[in-house]
Design a protein around this motif. Structure first.
Motif, mmCIF file in Angstrom:
data_model
loop_
_atom_site.group_PDB
_atom_site.id
_atom_site.type_symbol
_atom_site.label_atom_id
_atom_site.label_comp_id
_atom_site.label_asym_id
_atom_site.label_seq_id
_atom_site.Cartn_x
_atom_site.Cartn_y
_atom_site.Cartn_z
ATOM 1 N N ARG A 136 0.833 -1.207 0.000
ATOM 2 C CA ARG A 136 0.000 0.000 0.000
ATOM 3 C C ARG A 136 0.857 1.241 0.000
ATOM 4 N NH1 ARG A 136 2.363 2.026 4.045
ATOM 5 N NH2 ARG A 136 1.866 1.489 6.175
ATOM 6 N N PRO B 125 -0.396 7.945 1.516
ATOM 7 C CA PRO B 125 -0.016 9.349 1.646
ATOM 8 C C PRO B 125 -0.970 10.128 2.548
ATOM 9 C CG PRO B 125 -1.232 9.032 -0.385
ATOM 10 C CD PRO B 125 -1.077 7.675 0.233
ATOM 11 N N SER B 126 -0.434 11.177 3.125
ATOM 12 C CA SER B 126 -1.285 12.129 3.835
ATOM 13 C C SER B 126 -1.549 13.277 2.869
ATOM 14 C CB SER B 126 -0.565 12.639 5.074
ATOM 15 O OG SER B 126 -0.307 11.557 5.923
ATOM 16 N N ARG C 111 7.841 1.573 3.082
ATOM 17 C CA ARG C 111 7.809 3.012 3.369
ATOM 18 C C ARG C 111 9.230 3.503 3.598
ATOM 19 N NH1 ARG C 111 5.032 2.275 9.373
ATOM 20 N NH2 ARG C 111 6.711 1.014 10.199
HETATM 21 N N1 GLU Z 1 0.865 8.600 6.147
HETATM 22 C C1 GLU Z 1 2.225 8.255 6.337
HETATM 23 C C2 GLU Z 1 3.050 9.280 5.572
HETATM 24 O O1 GLU Z 1 2.534 10.282 5.248
HETATM 25 C C3 GLU Z 1 2.464 6.849 5.822
HETATM 26 C C4 GLU Z 1 3.567 6.099 6.461
HETATM 27 C C5 GLU Z 1 3.453 4.622 6.143
HETATM 28 O O2 GLU Z 1 3.598 4.276 4.976
HETATM 29 O O3 GLU Z 1 3.193 3.823 7.048
HETATM 30 O O4 GLU Z 1 4.202 9.138 5.287
#
Ligand code: GLU
Length: 556
Positions: A39, A42-43, A252
């Motif tokens: 997966r 993104p934020s 990630r």
């Molecule tokens: N939402 C996190 C970010 O913005 C995702 C981190 C992850 O992949 O667990 O980097």
């Protein structure tokens, strides 16, 4: 005595589902052995970072090559940092780079049975899990105000001990359920914290697909898992989602390694099996002192993929480059495969470098030139036009004046065995080919004038240009004959037909045939570097080259 369950019911009276219910609602995926579910999460806090494109590319690739699933989940629980519309934009940009999810958040829609894929729409799912932790005594409401938290921190700093909300400092851990009940009933604001059973003096062993086994200090922070706005924090939400969306490998950036102990502990407290992990190296840049630093959104234009799109790079060039960062053997492979079918390359976690790679724009340019040189004149014109429509009105104007003329320009030394690699991006095309258009040529002349090699006096240049105007033509002759003609005329004027001849007897010649070519080049383009001279003359046509030569001669 008030039980944990009573506290949980008091906080979440409407939540009746259980973790078992969720297990049924989101069944295990029925995939072939070895299939990986990856997966990109993104934020929606801004543009697509080059590092995020890298992560999503690897996710896509690993899922594809294992016959698995790649999905996108929008992590929008930090509502304060959200930038409206950026989620949609991220997905649009991923698509341009051909990183397309099989399921999940797709920008304007969603697909898949593991949704919703937008975290803010999953509040009830998180509440089920938080309620479970409350019942188990692995989470508790915390009523500390920001002043109280600041006090705790100040004390820790004064005593030079690890800051945070943990152990003896985790005040609300020690409230009785009666006290909690009372405070909640009285409407005191609260968050919910995870009750850690770790100790940072102890270590846990973790396995990373890229880095192998390593040890890292246990978590002992009672982190906030549920905020007063009714949404969970990232740490908690991602554990719940990766479990119920049935992620098999979390891919990630390595900046998440320090959070791994929290994640491992959360998975275990929830009774979930933790996914596999692959923490990717970050993309670096050299600072002005020659030290490596992370590619920065603030300082480096190439940190945003929009930079490459606005500048008109072929998206595949950046993808090829990112593949070389991922697996260094890709470079040799893609050479052997003539820069084609990169999708056939098999990516391997074992071959990943652990070190942050230095971003190398030169290499992106190199791939871009290879890619653009392989297009035929129709394809490159279409791509240039698509780019121009979106980003470059000046280029669009040139193309629209006469598309066939533009095609002829782009076709110079193209569509052959070894095409020239003149272009890496469309963003500088107007600069490179503008001289083919009379008005831009005029502008260039007024800006630059004609800067000839100082070793020739004006009368020599005039003489050369005069004769070339009278005698040199590209009409109905091929490049070789044209060049032979130029040589013959040049030697007649006292120029050596090549550098070697000139060097052997410099006093006998005015210069070389190369000097003559340069005079013509400067006359037609105002520049010393340009595409192939023969084709410039051919595309411009005799009438126009004569006009330009007249212009130069009269200026001398
Ligand atoms: N939402 C996190 C970010 O913005 C995702 C981190 C992850 O992949 O667990 O980097």
């Amino acid at each position: 005595m008030i039980s944990n369950k009573q506290i949980a019911d008091l906080i979440f009276p409407d939540i009746t589902e259980t973790i078992e219910d969720l297990e049924k609602r989101f069944p295990k995926r029925n995939l072939p052995t070895g299939a990986e579910v990856t997966r990109f999460a993104p934020s929606p806090t801004g543009f697509l970072h080059t590092g995020s494109l890298f992560t999503s590319l690897i996710c896509r690739k690993i899922a594809t090559q294992s016959n698995g699933v790649f999905y996108v989940r929008l992590e929008d629980t930090d509502t304060k940092r959200e930038i409206q519309g950026s989620g949609e934009q991220l997905l649009e940009q991923l698509k341009i780079f051909n990183v397309v999810p099989d399921e999940g958040y797709l920008g304007n829609s969603e697909s898949g049975i593991y949704g919703p894929y937008i975290q803010s729409k999953r509040a009830d799912i998180y509440k089920v899990c938080i309620k479970y932790l409350l019942e188990q005594g692995n989470a508790y409401p915390c009523f500390c105000s920001s002043d109280e938290l600041a006090d705790i921190r100040a004390k820790q700093e004064a005593n030079k001990i690890l800051p945070g909300y943990y152990g003896a400092y985790a005040k609300c851990r020690y409230l009785t359920n009666e006290e909690r009940y009372e405070k909640i009933k009285n409407g005191e604001p609260f968050v919910i914290r995870f009750k850690s059973s770790g100790n940072h003096i102890r270590k846990i062993k973790v396995h990373d697909l890229i880095r192998g086994d390593f040890e890292i200090a246990q978590n002992d922070q009672d982190i906030v898992i549920y905020k007063s706005d009714g949404l969970p924090t990232y740490h908690f939400a991602h554990a719940v989602d990766d479990h119920f969306m049935r992620t098999t490998v979390v891919i990630r950036g390595e900046e998440w390694i320090p959070s791994l102990p929290i994640h491992v502990e959360l998975f275990s407290a929830l009774g979930f099996e933790a996914p596999k992990y692959a923490h990717l190296p970050v993309i670096m840049k050299l600072d002005e002192n020659g030290n490596k630093r992370k590619l920065s959104k603030r300082l480096d234009s190439e940190a945003a993929v929009s930079f490459f799109l606005e500048d008109g790079y072929p998206p595949e060039a950046l993808i090829m480059y990112l593949m070389t960062i991922a697996n260094s053997n890709f470079e040799e492979w893609i050479f052997q495969n003539k820069f084609e079918h990169m999708e056939d390359f098999t990516l391997s976690f074992e071959k990943f470098s652990h070190e942050g790679a230095l971003f190398d724009l030169g290499k992106v340019n190199f791939f871009a030139r290879e890619i653009l040189s392989k297009l035929n004149k129709e394809e490159i014109t279409l791509k240039a036009k698509e780019y121009a429509e979106e980003h470059n009105p000046k280029l669009l104007d040139l193309i629209s004046r006469d598309e066939n003329y533009f095609k002829e320009i782009m076709n110079i030394e193209r569509e052959k065995e070894n095409p020239r690699k003149d272009y890496e991006k469309f963003g500088n095309l107007v600069n490179l080919i503008g001289f083919f258009y009379k008005d831009i040529y005029e502008d260039l002349v007024s800006q630059n004038g004609f800067v000839f090699n100082e070793k020739f006096d004006k009368s020599t240049i005039k003489e050369v240009l005069h004769i070339m105007k009278d005698k040199l033509s590209t009409d109905n002759i091929d490049e070789q004959t044209w060049f032979a003609n130029m040589k013959e005329i040049g030697t007649g004027l006292g120029f050596a037909s090549n550098g070697k001849e000139f060097k052997a007897n410099p006093d006998a010649y005015k210069g070389t045939i190369g000097d003559i070519a340069e005079m013509l080049r400067i006359s037609f383009t105002t520049k010393k570097n340009s595409p192939n001279l023969y084709y410039i003359m051919k595309v411009l046509g005799k009438q126009e080259t004569d006009n330009r030569l007249d212009k130069v001669i009269s200026s001398l």
